[in-house]
Design an enzyme around this catalytic site. Structure first.
Site, PDB file in Angstrom:
ATOM      1  N   ASP A  88       0.888  -1.164   0.000  1.00 41.80           N
ATOM      2  CA  ASP A  88       0.000   0.000   0.000  1.00 41.80           C
ATOM      3  C   ASP A  88       0.923   1.209   0.000  1.00 41.80           C
ATOM      4  O   ASP A  88       1.682   1.418   0.963  1.00 41.80           O
ATOM      5  CB  ASP A  88      -0.861   0.028   1.270  1.00 41.80           C
ATOM      6  CG  ASP A  88      -1.982  -0.986   1.247  1.00 41.80           C
ATOM      7  OD1 ASP A  88      -1.980  -1.861   0.373  1.00 41.80           O
ATOM      8  OD2 ASP A  88      -2.858  -0.910   2.134  1.00 41.80           O
TER       9      ASP A  88
ATOM     10  N   HIS B 220       4.642  -7.158   0.336  1.00 43.70           N
ATOM     11  CA  HIS B 220       4.316  -8.464  -0.230  1.00 43.70           C
ATOM     12  C   HIS B 220       5.152  -8.733  -1.481  1.00 43.70           C
ATOM     13  O   HIS B 220       5.757  -7.815  -2.060  1.00 43.70           O
ATOM     14  CB  HIS B 220       2.826  -8.525  -0.562  1.00 43.70           C
ATOM     15  CG  HIS B 220       1.938  -8.487   0.647  1.00 43.70           C
ATOM     16  ND1 HIS B 220       1.068  -9.502   0.974  1.00 43.70           N
ATOM     17  CD2 HIS B 220       1.790  -7.548   1.634  1.00 43.70           C
ATOM     18  CE1 HIS B 220       0.418  -9.200   2.087  1.00 43.70           C
ATOM     19  NE2 HIS B 220       0.839  -8.010   2.512  1.00 43.70           N
TER      20      HIS B 220
ATOM     21  N   SER C 154       8.855   4.501   4.878  1.00 41.06           N
ATOM     22  CA  SER C 154       9.803   3.554   4.298  1.00 41.06           C
ATOM     23  C   SER C 154       9.504   3.372   2.819  1.00 41.06           C
ATOM     24  O   SER C 154       8.500   3.871   2.314  1.00 41.06           O
ATOM     25  CB  SER C 154       9.723   2.213   5.030  1.00 41.06           C
ATOM     26  OG  SER C 154       8.399   1.924   5.392  1.00 41.06           O
TER      27      SER C 154
END
Length: 632
Positions: A444, A500, A588
């Site tokens: 996301d 992911h 990040s």
């Protein structure tokens, strides 16, 4: 100043010339509240295949749970419009409307946000709803009242009020006739609902068509069906509709003066419809905004922003103009504003966008950021930090959906437990899960995608010493990556912070590279004074795939990020969409590098990145297709 000089020039002309009927018409036209319109859509050549229709949306009223003064904002694509402020009430009434063009393949999800007002600062977002405007096609051209639930921005399952709107498609023939009636009414000086020959002549002159002006007598007789020497509104509206089909009477827009006929008749009608909104007597929403957040600001906040030379705009911003980060929401196809505390923005500008800041970095700011991140990491792992969770959710309430979180908010014993939260099964569906030819988004995040590293340096990464070798390290760098595609996934503090796997394959390597902890905010990434990606702490992994060749996956730490945790190990087989790891508290970034000619990145991601505009994406959305599949 330009408007003032125009008025002075007009006064000089009036002093020497007696106003003509044409000039009186112009003044009368503008006295009715019309102004030239500046809208990129008016200059776009739409094809009949692209054009779906014109939707009219009216925000009528709302029922809220407490009394206040309210505004509503309508956002679609890169445009936002707002109503006026209501009276102090729990049932605000606006009756404000706006027309929007629907294009095939264009934005069609409209969001309506309702704010309680604060004259001195940011207004508070209370509720929102979303409408699929394409569904208006099924409603036809009849005006229908719809009552929508307003949802809590933090918890979309909670209803905070109701909104009454009408939304319908405008009938093309009625658009033309209604337009004609309103323009012609302005020329009807004695207001008897009929036009004399002189009034008709003035109108033809305004339309700017010299051929029509030369045969105005013939046109007048053609319009005067009953031969009574005058033309009523319906007669002339019919004439205009017929003549528009054959040889347009209108050469120039009566509102903005724009020359018509550049493209085709359909585009002229769209132009006239938007430029001269015939309306229903209701208030027209104010436009000129990019996001609902911008549209909702109180006057004192606007003044303070102006004083700091800040500006809104799409694309690469640096220095003092980087106060607002706008990203394109891929799901709703609209611009949204990333929320950052103003004090943090000012400090980032000072450090990353100046030579003075560069000297501070060289003289110990690196150690300071390291120590600050470690200290903040310890604090966010303390039981005391759990008190910060409700405040954090409230600050980012429009960007954190608590209904998606796997565990209840009260179950988190520290802030960091909340920060690395898991989501409910199915919250992030994986596109084409069984098809390994299609890569998916790894986080996301706000994404930038580039066909080549050269493009990324031209459009986004401004650090003077950035290189693929510096990013991957000598051990893992290869020529294929140097000439390959690059995708940047930037995670903001409010995002789901688990990353992911974008492709299926075997993990060949996991190499940790020590470094600094600069912020990964665009203010720093776009700075020529530091090299965020190649100097920050990071972990580089390489995944060997059957469809994309080798894919480098780089997890980069940033300010306040004390640790990067991987849940997979070297030699593990991973499937796209698998959870790969997570970042602890802070912002990040993940960077994915693909070998040369291995992936065709999605066109919408490339198009936004070429504008230096980040795209808001979610785990599992499509990223690109293996070129081996396209050639097979």
């Amino acid at each position: 100043m330009g408007n003032e000089s125009s008025r002075l020039r007009g006064q000089r002309e009036d002093a020497s010339l007696k106003p003509s009927r044409f000039s009186r018409f112009r003044r009368r036209f503008r006295s009715n509240g019309h102004r030239p319109v500046s809208d990129p859509l008016l200059l776009t050549n739409l094809t009949p295949e692209d054009f779906v229709g014109v939707a009219r949306i009216e925000i009528i009223s709302a029922q809220m749970k407490f009394r206040d003064r309210w505004i509503a904002c309508l956002s679609i694509g890169e445009r936002t419009y707002r109503t006026e402020v209501s009276d102090q009430t729990d049932e605000p009434v606006w009756k404000s409307e706006k027309k929007v063009i629907l294009e095939r393949g264009g934005p069609h999800i409209a969001r309506i946000s309702v704010f309680e007002t604060n004259k001195l600062s940011r207004n508070n977002l209370v509720g929102y709803c979303e409408i699929n405007l394409l569904e208006a096609l099924s409603l036809g051209t009849e005006k229908n009242l719809t009552v929508l639930s307003l949802f809590d921005p933090s918890s979309p399952s909670s209803v905070v009020g109701h909104l009454s709107i009408s939304c319908y498609m405008e009938d093309p023939i009625e658009i033309e006739k209604s337009f004609a009636r309103r323009v012609l009414a302005l020329v009807d000086y004695n207001e008897d609902g009929k036009l004399t020959y002189d009034e008709f002549s003035t109108l033809v002159k305004v339309f700017g068509n010299q051929v029509a002006a030369s045969k105005k007598e013939e046109l007048f007789k053609l319009a005067d069906n009953n031969g009574d020497g005058v033309v009523d509104m319906d007669e002339l509206a019919t004439l205009l509709a017929v003549e528009q089909e054959e040889d347009s009477l209108i050469s120039n827009c009566p509102v903005c003066g724009e020359a018509l006929g550049k493209y085709d008749r359909m585009n002229d009608i769209i132009h006239l419809t938007l430029c001269f909104d015939e309306g229903t007597g209701n208030q027209i929403m104010t436009g000129g905004f990019l996001t609902d957040t911008q549209a909702s600001y109180g006057w004192m906040f606007k003044l303070s922003e102006w004083a700091h030379y800040s500006s809104y705009g799409v694309g690469l911003k640096s220095g003092s103009s980087a106060s607002h980060i706008l990203v394109f929401d891929r799901r709703t196809r609209r611009l949204v504003e990333e929320i950052i505390d103003e004090k943090i923005i000012l400090s980032m500008r000072a450090i990353y966008q100046s030579k003075v800041g560069l000297k501070l970095i060289d003289k110990g700011a690196k150690d300071l950021l390291q120590n600050l991140s470690e200290k903040q990491g310890r604090r966010m792992n303390s039981a005391e930090s759990a008190k910060e969770i409700p405040k954090f959710i409230e600050f980012f309430k429009d960007q954190i959906n608590i209904d998606e979180i796997k565990n209840h908010i009260d179950s988190f014993k520290t802030f960091n437990e909340f920060f690395i939260r898991e989501l409910k099964p199915g919250a992030r569906p994986i596109a084409y899960e069984e098809n390994d030819d299609i890569a998916v988004c790894a986080a996301d995040c706000r994404l930038m995608a580039f066909k080549s590293v050269v493009d990324s340096l031209r459009l986004w990464i401004k650090g003077r010493k950035f290189s693929v070798q510096g990013l991957l390290g000598a051990e893992l760098s290869s020529d294929n990556f140097i000439e390959g595609s690059l995708v940047i996934f930037r995670l903001a503090p409010q995002d789901y912070h688990r990353f992911h796997v974008p492709v299926s394959g075997v993990i060949e390597s996991l190499v940790e590279i020590p470094g600094s902890l600069y912020t990964v905010n665009p203010i720093a990434v776009n700075s020529k004074y530091c090299n965020v990606f190649t100097e920050n702490k990071r972990v580089v992994s390489v995944i060997s795939t059957s469809k994309f060749g080798k894919v480098a996956f780089i997890a980069i730490g940033a300010t306040m990020v004390g640790s990067i945790t991987f849940l997979k190990r070297k030699d593990d087989y991973v499937r796209k969409g698998d959870e790969f790891g997570y970042f602890s508290f802070g912002g990040s970034t993940v960077i994915c590098m693909f070998e040369k000619d291995s992936i065709e990145l999605d066109k919408d991601l490339i198009a936004n990145s070429e504008r230096s505009l980040e795209t808001l994406v979610y785990v599992g959305m499509t990223l690109g297709v293996a070129k081996s599949k396209q050639s097979s």
